[in-house]
Scaffold this active site. Structure first.
Site, PDB file in Angstrom:
ATOM      1  N   PRO A 114       0.787  -1.288   0.001  1.00  0.00           N
ATOM      2  CA  PRO A 114       0.017  -0.057  -0.177  1.00  0.00           C
ATOM      3  C   PRO A 114       0.873   1.004   0.064  1.00  0.00           C
ATOM      4  CG  PRO A 114       0.063  -0.852   2.101  1.00  0.00           C
ATOM      5  CD  PRO A 114       1.020  -1.876   1.181  1.00  0.00           C
ATOM      6  N   ALA A 116       0.423   5.773  -0.838  1.00  0.00           N
ATOM      7  CA  ALA A 116      -0.568   6.554  -1.029  1.00  0.00           C
ATOM      8  C   ALA A 116      -0.604   7.331  -2.385  1.00  0.00           C
ATOM      9  CB  ALA A 116      -0.348   7.811   0.029  1.00  0.00           C
ATOM     10  N   GLN A 166      -5.335  -1.248   3.138  1.00  0.00           N
ATOM     11  CA  GLN A 166      -4.844  -0.784   4.372  1.00  0.00           C
ATOM     12  C   GLN A 166      -4.996   0.261   4.979  1.00  0.00           C
ATOM     13  OE1 GLN A 166      -2.752   2.262   4.143  1.00  0.00           O
ATOM     14  NE2 GLN A 166      -1.842   2.051   6.054  1.00  0.00           N
ATOM     15  N   TYR A 168      -4.588   3.248   8.688  1.00  0.00           N
ATOM     16  CA  TYR A 168      -4.029   3.500   9.826  1.00  0.00           C
ATOM     17  C   TYR A 168      -5.112   3.729  11.192  1.00  0.00           C
ATOM     18  CZ  TYR A 168       0.073   5.089   7.246  1.00  0.00           C
ATOM     19  OH  TYR A 168       1.005   4.964   6.442  1.00  0.00           O
ATOM     20  N   LYS A 266       1.108  -4.296   9.826  1.00  0.00           N
ATOM     21  CA  LYS A 266       2.127  -4.106   9.344  1.00  0.00           C
ATOM     22  C   LYS A 266       3.111  -2.931  10.103  1.00  0.00           C
ATOM     23  CE  LYS A 266       3.796  -1.693   4.935  1.00  0.00           C
ATOM     24  NZ  LYS A 266       3.658  -0.147   5.121  1.00  0.00           N
ATOM     25  N   HIS A 290       8.664   0.558   6.850  1.00  0.00           N
ATOM     26  CA  HIS A 290       7.976   1.517   6.151  1.00  0.00           C
ATOM     27  C   HIS A 290       8.955   2.201   5.029  1.00  0.00           C
ATOM     28  CE1 HIS A 290       3.882   3.552   6.908  1.00  0.00           C
ATOM     29  NE2 HIS A 290       4.156   4.016   5.428  1.00  0.00           N
ATOM     30  N   ASP A 321       8.840  -6.354   3.831  1.00  0.00           N
ATOM     31  CA  ASP A 321       9.120  -5.118   2.784  1.00  0.00           C
ATOM     32  C   ASP A 321      10.388  -4.326   3.194  1.00  0.00           C
ATOM     33  OD1 ASP A 321       8.149  -3.082   4.243  1.00  0.00           O
ATOM     34  OD2 ASP A 321       6.121  -2.943   3.368  1.00  0.00           O
ATOM     35  N   GLY A 344       6.813  -1.384  -2.652  1.00  0.00           N
ATOM     36  CA  GLY A 344       6.091  -0.006  -2.505  1.00  0.00           C
ATOM     37  C   GLY A 344       6.665   1.008  -3.541  1.00  0.00           C
ATOM     38  N   ARG A 345       8.018   1.369  -3.163  1.00  0.00           N
ATOM     39  CA  ARG A 345       8.562   2.549  -3.888  1.00  0.00           C
ATOM     40  C   ARG A 345       8.635   1.940  -5.478  1.00  0.00           C
ATOM     41  NH1 ARG A 345      11.781   3.963   0.182  1.00  0.00           N
ATOM     42  NH2 ARG A 345      11.350   5.776   1.199  1.00  0.00           N
TER      43      ARG A 345
END
Lengths: 395, 383
Positions: A114, A116, A166, A168, A266, A290, A321, A344-345
């Site tokens: 996930p 943003a 996902q 928060y 996570k 993260h 990750d 992710g990236r």
């Protein structure tokens, strides 16, 4: 008149002729941006992405917390693990890395993490990423709570694909329930709760923002004492945003009751926290810092993976990750005990560079690289990729 | 450091605005200007008019609110002071701190984070204390007064050097936080200085051992032993708690306790305009193990980030003295800069305490740390 004569002389001279040539340097043509047909590794996507987006969008993707020690360490850690070709190499065609994760059949142990707001990266946005993931052998995609396309629009956009979501923690249980309903009604069965990044600060992003004053600055730690006359208490006295400092395991219990499908936690970087996650009903954990965005001077995810694997001891699956750029990186994480990895990236580079096609190409590239290294290491199936396949030299 | 290029440019050329204005003046023509001056020659006997001089504008600094970490203040101080004046306060050692990682912990509420601590009967807002630096007028015209105002605004205690450029009594009037005085064990007129400290209502005396006689004097050879007799003299001459600064070994710390010290500062500073010395983080734990249950152990040396400070606390230090970064803030922005630097470190410490799940200083223990071997040479993984 005299000037015109001089100009005529210059134009007639061999010097001017040489100047008029188009780029005499033999490698000149390589200065242009790569096309999708030319990219060779995930790293090739990054400069294209950099060229495509405005600085704040690049910064958001590229940077990490504080001095970015952990961001760098994530990459360094892969260099500290050697792959040992302990078995005889096999042809790549014999490699089958399919597995089942929490009831979901996966052809490759790779998941889109996930992240943003993807529309600022590329107009294809989250829908493009989901289509790309689905096209790349039905890769699972996890949609961020900070998505720029609502989950109700993303989920049906790629028939046959699997989308999890996902979010928060939100202190209000009613608001949490609302999110869960939205996700599950949209068809996002699995839910990932991210519990890290309690007080992170993207210092480098801030530096770039301040540079030239292109973007209105937000109050950083250097902005001076808190204004106003309100009496501050607790963490707020030290000028940090205390919005995420209430997180508890009891909250995870409450979320567990709301989630019908798999619940993944996570941001686990400590064996004790892994145990807590299991105790509070997690179906899987994601070992993650993260991507270096949570805590500066924290460990790389890879170096803590073995001790977490030992603590979990096979009770639940472990995803990994942070820092994956190559098939060999994935191989190392799997060999150290992860059941799957998330990108992710790297996935964002693919989307931002060439849209849906780029993201698909990038995921497939990693899948291919993983198959190649598995074949070279003689691992025909996922369970063959074990401790014996690597030597970790963590310091 | 991303700023290095800017710094180098700043060293060789004056800041942009200045350069262009001077160029403009030059283009107007030295010849033209001189000829005008010669035609307007004053009458014989009248005093010669002073030659025209372009007033030097202050160097262009980045707005203070734009700085995102303490290290950025160093380049601003360099720009403000110029290479010669800034030399004594330049530098940081990151090699030791880069060998230590922190252990993040999740789902531990830290909203009620509390960094307060008590030392020698005073409550401190955080364990961050402004350390002693001599002759601060070298860096800012207001010297120690500005530092005192900034430290007080940031609610941090301040240690005044006995080589201060402002009388202690004057500094004492500017602070609202605990004030400590630092003296050199072998310094001149120690007795007078100690009397001054009591008169100024200082709360403790730091006696620096293992250092030269003054900050600008030559460095003492490393082999020289601590002059315990001088420490005894200080303990005898003052009723204030005495803290021995310059301890690097557990046996010296034990000796300090035996001599009546009420605290120690782990420090490898040996006086003089030394370049930043190796970080002291790894020296803390043995000293704490030896005497930590008897007297508080403080530490100084290359603390540049909140994470560095959290590491020191993890090794058992009760507090940290900050030297150069405070001077960077002072040099560039005066009292406001001092306040910002201290607050920035406080905020960073708070940030990482939260992310390591430590809601108070009492909750910080060695389990927050992981010490690694020096970093391996990284290979290029781009293949």
């Amino acid at each position: 008149m005299a000037l015109a004569r001089v100009a005529g002389l210059v134009a007639a001279s061999p010097v001017a002729a040489a100047v008029a040539q188009i780029d005499p340097r033999p490698l000149g043509e390589h200065r242009r941006v790569l096309s999708l047909a030319e990219v060779q590794t995930a790293f090739d996507f990054e400069p294209v992405f950099h060229g495509n987006v405005i600085l704040p969008v690049y910064d958001y993707t590229a940077h990490g917390d504080g001095s970015e020690f952990t961001l760098r360490r994530n990459r360094q850690a892969f260099d500290w693990v050697d792959i040992l070709p302990s078995r005889a190499a096999i042809p790549a065609s014999q490699v089958d890395l399919s597995s089942e994760l929490l009831g979901l059949k996966m052809k490759f142990p790779i998941i889109v993490a996930p992240t943003a707001a993807m529309v600022p990266l590329h107009p294809d946005g989250e829908i493009g990423m989901f289509k790309a993931a689905t096209a790349a052998s039905n890769t699972l995609m996890i949609l961020s709570t900070n998505t720029s396309t609502p989950v109700a629009q993303v989920a049906p956009a790629s028939p046959g694909g699997t989308l999890w979501a996902q979010f928060y923690p939100l202190q209000s249980l009613a608001a949490t329930q609302q999110w869960m309903d939205t996700y599950q009604n949209a068809g996002a069965g699995g839910v990932i709760v991210t519990i890290d990044q309690q007080a992170s600060y993207y210092e480098r992003t801030q530096q770039d923002r301040n540079f030239g004053g292109r973007v209105a600055r937000t109050a950083g730690p250097g902005a001076g004492a808190g204004s106003g006359t309100a009496v501050l208490t607790g963490a707020a006295r030290y000028r940090i945003n205390s919005g995420r400092l209430w997180y508890t395991w009891q909250y995870i219990d409450a979320v567990r009751k709301m989630v019908k499908g798999p619940l993944l936690i996570k941001g686990i970087l400590d064996p004790q926290d892994a145990g807590m996650a299991i105790d509070h009903g997690a179906d899987a954990i994601i070992v993650s810092n993260h991507g270096g965005r949570s805590m500066d001077y924290g460990p790389s995810s890879l170096e803590v993976l073995p001790e977490i694997v030992a603590a979990v001891n096979g009770r639940i699956p472990i995803l990994f990750d942070s820092g994956i750029r190559r098939g060999t990186d994935i191989f190392k994480a799997l060999a150290l005990g992860a059941n799957g990895v998330m990108i992710g990236r790297t996935a964002r580079w693919g989307l931002a560079a060439f849209g849906t096609a780029g993201a698909q190409r990038l995921i497939e590239m990693l899948q291919q690289e993983l198959v190649q290294v598995s074949a070279a290491a003689g691992c025909a199936k996922l369970s063959d990729i074990g401790k014996k396949a690597v030597k970790a030299n963590f310091v | 450091m991303p700023d290095d290029e800017t710094i180098v440019a700043g060293k060789t050329n004056p800041p942009e605005g200045v350069a262009s204005r001077r160029q403009t003046l030059g283009m107007m023509g030295t010849a033209a200007a001189t000829s005008m001056a010669s035609t307007a020659m004053p009458a014989l006997g009248a005093p010669a008019a002073p030659p025209f001089r372009e007033p030097t504008p202050p160097p262009a600094l980045v707005p203070r609110a734009d700085l995102v970490n303490v290290l950025e203040y160093e380049s601003q101080a360099r720009r403000m002071l110029g290479p010669a004046k800034v030399a004594p306060i330049l530098g940081s050692d990151r090699t030791v701190t880069d060998r230590i990682t922190l252990r993040p912990r999740m789902n531990i509420p830290t909203r009620d984070l509390d960094l307060t601590m008590t030392l020698f009967g005073d409550q401190h807002f955080t364990p961050i204390i402004v350390g002693p630096m001599a002759d601060q007028k070298r860096f800012h015209p207001d010297g120690e007064i500005a530092t005192a105002r900034g430290a007080s605004a940031a609610k941090a205690a301040m240690v005044v050097s006995s080589d201060a450029s402002v009388p202690l009594a004057t500094i004492a009037q500017a602070v609202t936080t605990p004030l400590w005085l630092q003296v050199y064990a072998k310094g001149p007129k120690v007795k007078d200085v100690l009397a001054e400290a009591s008169a100024a209502k200082a709360k403790a005396v730091i006696v620096t051992v293992n250092a030269g006689t003054s900050a600008s004097g030559p460095a003492t050879p490393a082999s020289e032993r601590i002059d315990w007799a001088a420490v005894d003299a200080v303990v005898k001459d003052t009723a204030l708690p005495v803290i021995v600064k310059g301890i690097t070994r557990p046996q010296d710390a034990k000796e300090a306790v035996a001599r009546g010290a009420r605290g120690v500062v782990v420090s490898n500073y040996r006086g003089g305009n030394a370049a930043a010395l190796a970080g002291t983080l790894l020296l803390v734990a043995p000293v704490v193990q030896a005497i930590g249950d008897q007297i508080p152990v403080l530490v100084d040396g290359s603390f540049r980030r909140g994470t560095d400070i959290l590491k020191a606390l993890g090794f058992g230090a009760r507090g940290v003295l900050i030297g150069r970064p405070v001077m960077w803030g002072l040099a560039a922005y005066g009292a406001d800069g001092v306040q910002s630097v201290v607050e920035m470190l406080q905020t960073e410490l708070a940030r990482y305490m939260c992310m390591c799940g430590r809601p108070s200083l009492a909750a910080v223990d060695p389990s927050v740390l992981r010490v690694h071997a020096p970093l391996l040479q990284t290979r290029n993984n781009r293949g």
